[in-house]
Motif scaffolding. Sequence first.
Motif, PDB file in Angstrom:
ATOM      1  N   THR A 690      41.779  25.223  -0.933  1.00  7.40           N
ATOM      2  CA  THR A 690      40.697  23.998  -0.600  1.00  7.40           C
ATOM      3  C   THR A 690      40.302  24.316   0.826  1.00  7.40           C
ATOM      4  N   GLU A 692      40.437  23.796   4.253  1.00  7.33           N
ATOM      5  CA  GLU A 692      40.693  25.132   5.029  1.00  7.33           C
ATOM      6  C   GLU A 692      40.691  26.647   4.479  1.00  7.33           C
ATOM      7  N   ASP A 693      40.913  26.745   3.912  1.00 10.64           N
ATOM      8  CA  ASP A 693      40.746  28.026   3.602  1.00 10.64           C
ATOM      9  C   ASP A 693      38.948  28.502   3.731  1.00 10.64           C
ATOM     10  N   GLN A 696      38.609  29.004   7.033  1.00 14.34           N
ATOM     11  CA  GLN A 696      39.292  30.006   7.732  1.00 14.34           C
ATOM     12  C   GLN A 696      38.162  31.363   7.184  1.00 14.34           C
ATOM     13  N   GLU A 730      42.950  11.580  10.718  1.00 14.62           N
ATOM     14  CA  GLU A 730      42.592  12.100   9.900  1.00 14.62           C
ATOM     15  C   GLU A 730      42.708  11.140   8.341  1.00 14.62           C
ATOM     16  N   ARG A 732      42.134  11.997   4.059  1.00 15.58           N
ATOM     17  CA  ARG A 732      41.690  12.710   2.998  1.00 15.58           C
ATOM     18  C   ARG A 732      41.305  12.100   1.039  1.00 15.58           C
ATOM     19  N   LYS A 839      37.735  16.485   3.723  1.00 15.61           N
ATOM     20  CA  LYS A 839      39.045  15.897   4.531  1.00 15.61           C
ATOM     21  C   LYS A 839      37.965  15.587   5.916  1.00 15.61           C
ATOM     22  N   CYS A 896      31.544  23.488   1.192  1.00 14.38           N
ATOM     23  CA  CYS A 896      33.012  24.044   1.507  1.00 14.38           C
ATOM     24  C   CYS A 896      32.914  24.785  -0.554  1.00 14.38           C
TER      25      CYS A 896
END
Length: 1330
Positions: A690, A692-693, A696, A730, A732, A839, A896
């Motif tokens: 993702t 988000e991963d 991080q 937000e 997506r 996102k 990403c």
Amino acid sequence: MEEEALVFAINGERFEVSNFDPSITLLEYLRSHTRFKSVKLSCGEGGCGACVVLLSRYDSDNDEVKSFTVSSCLTLLCSIDKCSITTSEGLGNSRDGFHPIHERFAGFHASQCGFCTPGMCMSLFSAIVNAEKMPSKLTVSEAELAISGNLCRCTGYRPIADACKSFASDVDMEDLGLNSFWKKGDSSHLKADKLPFYDRDNQINVFPQFLKNELGVLKRQSWYTPTSLLELQVTLKSILAEDSERVKLVVGNTGMGYYKEIVPFHKYIDLRYIPELSVIRMDQNGIEIGAAITISEAISALKKENEAMGEGGSVFLKIANHMEKIASGFVRNSASIGGNLVMAQRKHFPSDIVTILLAVGSTVKLQIDSKLETVLLEEFLEWPPLNFGSVLLSIQIPHNQSNKIGNKVFFETYRASPRPLGNALPYLNAAFLAEVSHCETTNGVIINNIRLAFGAYGVKHAIRARKIEEFLVGKKSLRLEDLLEAITLLRGSIIPEVDTTHAAYRCSLAVSFLFEFLHPLINARDGLVEDSLEKTFDRNEDPGLLLSGSQMVESNQKYYPVGKPIEKTGATIQASGEAVFVDDIPSPPRCLHAAFIYSTKPLARVKCVKTNPELLPVDVISFHDIPKSGANVGAKTMFGPEPLFADELTMAAGQPLALVVADTQKHADMAASSAIVDYDFENLEPPILTVEDAVQRSSFFEVPPIIYPKQIGDFSRGMDEADHKIISAEIRLGSQYYFYMESQCALAIPDEDNCMVIYSSIQCPEYLHSVVASCLGVPDNNIRVITRRVGGGFGGKAIRAMPVATACALAAYKLQRPVRIYVNRKTDTIMVGGRHPMKITYSVGFKSDGKITALHLDILINAGFTQDISPIMPHNIMGPLRKYNWGALSFDMKVCKTNLSSKSAMRAPGEVQGSFIAEAVIEHVAYALSIEADIVRKKNMHTFDSLNIFYGVSAGESHEYTLPSIYDKLAVTSHLDERIEKIKEFNGNNKWRKRAISLVPIIHEVFVRATPGKVSILSDGSIVVEVGGIELGQGLWTKVKQMTAFALSSNLCNADGEDNLLDKVRVVQADTLSLVQGGFTAGSTTSESSCEAVRLCCDILVERLMPIKKSLSEQSGSVKWETLITTGHLQSVNFTASSFYVPVIGTNHYLNYGAAVSEVEVNLLTGGTRILQSDIIYDCGQSLNPAVDLGQIEGAFVQGIGFFMLEEYLTNSDGLVVTDSTWTYKIPTIDTIPKRFNVEILNSNHHKNRVLSSKASGEPPLLLAASVHCATRAAIKEARKQLSSWRGRTSNESDSAFFQLPVPASMPVVKELCGLDNVECYLESLISRC
């Protein structure tokens, strides 16, 4: 057993085959053993229609030929014994003359890439042939329905429907759209006369006489055709004794489309010749249908019985009508009723037929070993899976007429699926039958008996809702409380199994359908139930389509023939199937076939890859086989290379691990599918799946500063000026699969002196050329890449086509044999990547009047495991997003790097997301201020001054900024204000359907690339043209042909127009050793840049020929073209000119403008959305070809509908794509496009920096489909207001509950936002008021 030859006909020719594999399909045989290549492989599942043929069979008992369409990819060759096959070549061709179907498809501009066109033609031809046998000829509705099972990714279907409707007996010529047959103002009679004549009295003989003399059934050791139950029993016993043999019982073999065969069967038993399985018997008890009867035959029988019974046969009619929504016509024509039931019983297939037959109390007759048994269908479904020795013989459907005077039977069937007309599995199906009678005590109705069947909701098989049935039986004058209790009981009964997708939605559907069936019985009086049904619910979702629309275009005569809406070059040979695609090229001697083995894990060490030796793979190619002088490179862009194969470590599910090479494509695919990969995960970090991963773990691809967009204004200051703020909202956005009709394919042929010739379906042959050379470690001049045409690309045949052809070339290089590959649909869907998921988090400040003062965006872009073109995405997103004056615009965009398949460019990459983000912000601001979104849009639309601030030199001159006038004009021509009032009235009068309308503008920036061209004039005066651009279906060749004719004739031909150069021009395939700087065919501008390159070539030729023309003119006056060219050859003029068009810096990018208004209707019970009307105005500048541009506008818009409303590109927990087939991935079909579709091409003023003042049309119109999504959001808003009132909340509470509508806005998504419990809320509100 004596072996018999298989005898059949193809297009009137006799074929007799003795030595063949019994598992070979008709499609495989046609493409591998005959010259007939119009029959295309696209999905291999019976889900697209590209492989449709007409099958004709002789009924000797009635001396009648029966003809119907079938999917040749599912039809076994053995099953066509004594049959005749007609393909599109058999209708007509370039040598014998085209059929009127071919000519009308071309003339109505109904073929773009052309890959699907032959199948479309055969579907229409079948409808015409069968309609000719009926008293009433083909109707408009039947013509539209004829192609309802065929998929097209290019056209948007509207012109295809027009071509079909032109054959209808009841067509109104005024309803047919733009075509090349008549002119504006022609009378209806004249229009009819100008259509290519269809001679009904001179029909094609689809069944040659010689076949009528062929008798008997096929008998072979691998193909059994028992003619009695006894013979079947003996055959089964003898085969069961041979444990090693894999045997299959077949009728139509359509189950293979759903349950793929990883290992081939050795023997087949054809059940079609057993009388007991082919019976259709009607008596006083009902109708018995043999298990081998096709679904189409069953439909006909049920309709016939309905007619015989009159009003009492309505149950049969409704069963038949429901069956017509199962699969598509060409599948129903060969799929058997019995096969459907057995798949449901044995393999838990989500069958509609089982559910509807369960509701009417059907029974089944079986042969189990040597005994005959008759059991209830319900009981049959509960049995353990039927073993091989047991055979379903027939199904008995009772009449279900009431035996008691005064009693009435009500029967309804239901299904909710992504496509109204079928060709899609349902989320849930249901069928209800109730017998009611007059209740003396209450003067209402009493439910004497009821059957409630539900299926396809994530359980092993359809079920009867017994608890609810028991609760309802005996109820006198059904009350609201009773209905609510029944629904409560139902929710406890409809429980999908774990991991079922959209489980809550499916349960909600069950409630909706039960409510829809029972609600009319609430307080109903005897005799009024039917009226109540009609008044409460409009069940007529889509009555036979009946599409309509208008097209307004202007032909520009200034640069004739440029600007004329001529038909697409090659459209007729595309329709006849003679156009050659890569997979149509005959295989060279000793040719091998390849298939990819891909990773199913996102991050793992690959210890080994094992293939099944029984499938006889010739070799397995991996990174170990790359020459020492070469490199593990499978693709490259300006941002760098990516690997061809995973080495010891696989980085994503879907990454290629190896290539299996075998003697046939089927064997290669089977070997690849059955391969076992041994993975090791020790000491590896968890995969990044993702964004988000990625954040991080700081896993990003670098975006070069030179292409990162510039921020505008001071965001902090803009926020300080705002009266209102929205902080950290937000959005997506998901991915989208290309679904080009032609899958990825290539053919690599080793040549002398260590050279390689590659035929590839690719948008950028130049880049592939370089990649193959790098991989093989040879000089670039050892490689030659040839691309003639591409069967749909949309960006997916650019970077993602490179690894396919490179792997093929590597295998050919190692084995020194030709190797070809046609990637099967599942593998293609899994490997190819698709559109970038994102996102988005935004904060926006705005004034009380709707003027926005500042916008900040944080955007995380999921690029997958390689860069591909992903670093360009921030730039692309910002282009259309700047279409509004945000005051200040700031952003932070990160690309990403994740362990997903690499995402790539897909039609309007980044632009469609950016434009949608802008609309989402506008709608949110409007919601917050409780004003119409249109007010906010107008308030923030650019002036020319602010346009310059946001777009710089791309804005051009002030007269070129046409968006404000387009927006205002569209509001008037679409009658926006009137329709808004009508919608308000409709919504006030309808509880379960809500409508809304939305008008959306777009600004789309495009860049013109450098492009080569070459023009040669041959000795006879004919002209050959080469360009760097690739013909993808976008009409590039057509525009280039027009430009060539204009540029030469305007200077060299007589003013009287006697010389027509257009017919003398031929555009030929791209060859990387002929034009070495072909570049990318992408970004919507390759057609215009190719045209300009050709014009430069023509200018050179004109300069060489003008002195000769002047000399000849002085001698004899006017000069004919042929005389000029002959003289030029005698004087040794160089008749070849090359050019490389390089656009001037500062003028190589410009803005496109358009607007669309769409009206939708949302069904609050199912979440289904119908697009009632879409109106578009799009500025093409001075269109090079209005017909081509119109097709691009409509096709892009419908592809956008797919992205915004339908196409779910889903993965599992490992990131492996699971929507990997036509069963699970749904692109738009003819029944999901706007019911009325109006398009106007605006020919705007002179644009001095454009090619003959033209502008792009390929990608920008896709952004306009956001109007459908915005209208859907508005309709849901109305539904939520109503739901809020039912729940007892105030209007203010409802209005403040802002919601984001996800993309795609699929049925489950829409229904959830409208309220999964809206039925209960409605009932509770009514009860509370009583």
